[in-house]
Scaffold this motif. Sequence first.
Motif: not given
Length: 197
Positions: A165-171
């Motif tokens: 989630a952090d890598i892909m800038h998603m929740g």
Amino acid sequence: MNKAHPPSQRYNPRDLSDEELVARAHSELFHVTRAYEELMRRYQRTLFNVCARYLGNDRDADDVCQEVMLKVLYGLKNFEGKSKFKTWLYSITYNECITQYRKERRKRRLLDALSLDPQEEAAEEKTATLQDTGGLDRWLVHVNPIDREILVLRFVAELEFQEIADIMHMGLSATKMRYKRALDRMREKFSGALETL
């Protein structure tokens, strides 16, 4: 860094954690590259596998790996350690894979436009990949790029959902939902093929 252990002191990079290697790299680069080289040695194979599965071929994966390693080399001095080194590395890898994927997609569109019969070419490619259902690579080509990256980061890089989630800038919940839906779509798409194996 602790004054009792100056950077010039001899050490075995394989005995150090990622965090210790990053600290060494901060003080050693660019004169000494031992810590950097050890970090790359640890992740080199998985890094290549992530790129190869995302991009679908070894040549592009190799190019992206080289680019990632250069970005890590020049970026380590500024890496603040707010996330794990592994998460930071795969974040760079993800961005480089997306850039390469877009370049290849533009190139393919151009080749299709110049080709005499692009529909025939596309049909042949589709038939070949659908008939060969062995291996993760053959399955991933049928998943959209974002879902493919989630699956690759989960299965190949073995990252936790929060790291993905952090890598892909998603929740976190959105990442888990996309992961589950991608798996469901793959199961649905290949259920007939799997029954015949």
